[in-house]
Design an enzyme around this catalytic site. Structure first.
Site, PDB file in Angstrom:
ATOM      1  N   LYS A  30       0.992  -1.331  -0.175  1.00 52.68           N
ATOM      2  CA  LYS A  30      -0.014  -0.045  -0.005  1.00 52.68           C
ATOM      3  C   LYS A  30       0.889   1.288  -0.073  1.00 52.68           C
ATOM      4  O   LYS A  30       0.528   2.171  -0.610  1.00 52.68           O
ATOM      5  CB  LYS A  30      -0.744  -0.043   1.350  1.00 52.68           C
ATOM      6  CG  LYS A  30      -1.545   1.345   1.398  1.00 52.68           C
ATOM      7  CD  LYS A  30      -2.525   1.757   0.347  1.00 52.68           C
ATOM      8  CE  LYS A  30      -3.295   3.056   0.610  1.00 52.68           C
ATOM      9  NZ  LYS A  30      -3.935   3.595  -0.715  1.00 52.68           N
ATOM     10  N   GLU A  88       1.463   6.693  -6.806  1.00 55.35           N
ATOM     11  CA  GLU A  88       0.561   7.978  -6.841  1.00 55.35           C
ATOM     12  C   GLU A  88       1.049   9.131  -6.902  1.00 55.35           C
ATOM     13  O   GLU A  88       0.474  10.112  -7.623  1.00 55.35           O
ATOM     14  CB  GLU A  88      -0.503   7.767  -5.593  1.00 55.35           C
ATOM     15  CG  GLU A  88      -1.502   8.776  -5.528  1.00 55.35           C
ATOM     16  CD  GLU A  88      -2.228   8.552  -4.109  1.00 55.35           C
ATOM     17  OE1 GLU A  88      -2.400   9.524  -3.559  1.00 55.35           O
ATOM     18  OE2 GLU A  88      -2.546   7.352  -3.886  1.00 55.35           O
TER      19      GLU A  88
END
Length: 360
Positions: free
Chosen positions: A60, A67
């Protein structure tokens, strides 16, 4: 991205898969619910067991690092269109919507168009023009960059995205610098047609994005070896196709790459991505060169290209660097014509500078 006790996963798996975002297996696109708050029941659920304790958190974290890079790359394309082509936010929004129909289809391109189209309810101006250009961050991009440095994984696009946010925070200094520091001579800037530059930016964004993802997966691969995890990268790419910020259609190509070769060391070595970079790299280089000549910063795009060129280079100037290290610190070096495990040192202070073998 759950990890931990495998038995615990068997207990929560039905719930997780029921509430997870779903993807149409035929199109690899997210399936939207027609009723707010109601989970989608059809399609492939975007969740899977990642591995032992910590593995899910790490994956994650890297997702968020990618991102950061993805967002910065989109912002750089916007900056070039706005400052180099004098395009309005609405024009750029329309360009992003066109891009979203092809290889660049993603959640971030989609919402960027929405942001650029938004009108400020107070002034009637484009909202993006009244938003302060100081980026915030929660830390996951920084953690990814720190981890990359710790394990020796080159993730410079992600790191440059973190630095870009840091530099944006120096707003007051930048305002002063903008009045004192000169940029390129406008007469030296050769402007191509708007259509040409937009096409170049499309290809530059796509190639840079591929490199950012390659860096993220390379980092996870190195970390997995260090921690003894067996990460399924094909499955990880699959579950990122919906319900995630970096949701993008080309994640399906990443899944195929790892399905074809689960031991793939780098996405850039996959046949599909080899052809994609080969096809688009000319415009990638032109877009970065034009932005640089025009004095428009594109640190993430530039670092992506440097990563690609460094990775494909069979001889890097690290040979000179090792010579420098041996000169001032006797740090030794390996020779290309001898086993790498053997370490050598030059007695730089001796008149004839003899070479000695260092036994460790």
């Amino acid at each position: 991205m759950p990890s931990g006790d495998p038995y615990a996963w068997t207990r929560i798996e039905p719930i997780w898969k029921a509430i997870a975002a779903k993807v149409d297996p035929k199109t690899s696109l997210p399936i939207e619910s027609y009723e707010p708050g109601k989970p989608v029941t059809e399609g492939e659920p975007c969740t899977t067991y990642i591995g032992p304790v910590g593995a899910g958190h790490y994956v994650k974290m890297v997702h968020n690092g990618i991102e950061y890079a993805d967002m910065q790359l989109i912002c750089e394309a916007y900056h070039i269109m706005r400052n180099g082509l004098d395009m309005s936010p609405k024009e750029i929004a329309q360009t992003y919507r066109e891009w979203n129909k092809g290889e660049l289809n993603s959640y971030l391109i989609e919402i960027s168009a929405e942001v650029l189209d938004q009108v400020d309810p107070e002034t009637g101006a484009a909202l993006v023009d009244v938003i302060m250009d100081k980026a915030g961050q929660k830390g996951t991009g920084l953690w990814t960059a720190v981890s990359a440095l710790q394990v020796g994984s080159p993730a410079q696009t992600i790191t440059q995205a973190v630095f870009a946010r840091s530099l944006s925070a120096f707003k007051e200094e930048r305002v002063i610098a903008s009045q004192k520091l000169s940029g390129p001579d406008p007469s030296m800037t050769q402007i191509e047609s708007k259509e040409t530059v937009i096409k170049q930016l499309h290809d530059a964004l796509y190639c840079s994005k591929i490199c950012a993802y390659a860096q993220g997966f390379q980092l996870m691969n190195i970390a997995a070896k260090e921690h003894g995890w067996k990460l399924d990268f094909a499955e990880i790419a699959k579950i990122w196709r919906a319900g995630c910020i970096i949701r993008a259609v080309f994640l399906q190509s990443i899944t195929k790459a790892y399905e074809n070769d689960e031991h793939l060391e780098n996405l850039l070595l996959d046949p599909f991505f080899i052809e994609q970079i080969k096809k688009y790299q000319s415009n990638w280089r032109k877009a970065i060169a034009s932005a640089t000549i025009a004095g428009i910063p594109c640190p993430a795009m530039s670092s992506s290209l440097s990563y690609y060129d460094s990775y494909r280079c069979d001889v890097l100037p690290a040979n000179l660097l090792q010579g420098q290290r041996d000169f001032f610190g006797a740090h030794t070096f390996s020779r290309v014509d001898k086993p790498e495990s053997k370490k050598y040192h030059i007695e730089w202070n001796s008149p004839d500078r003899p070479q000695v073998i260092i036994k460790r």
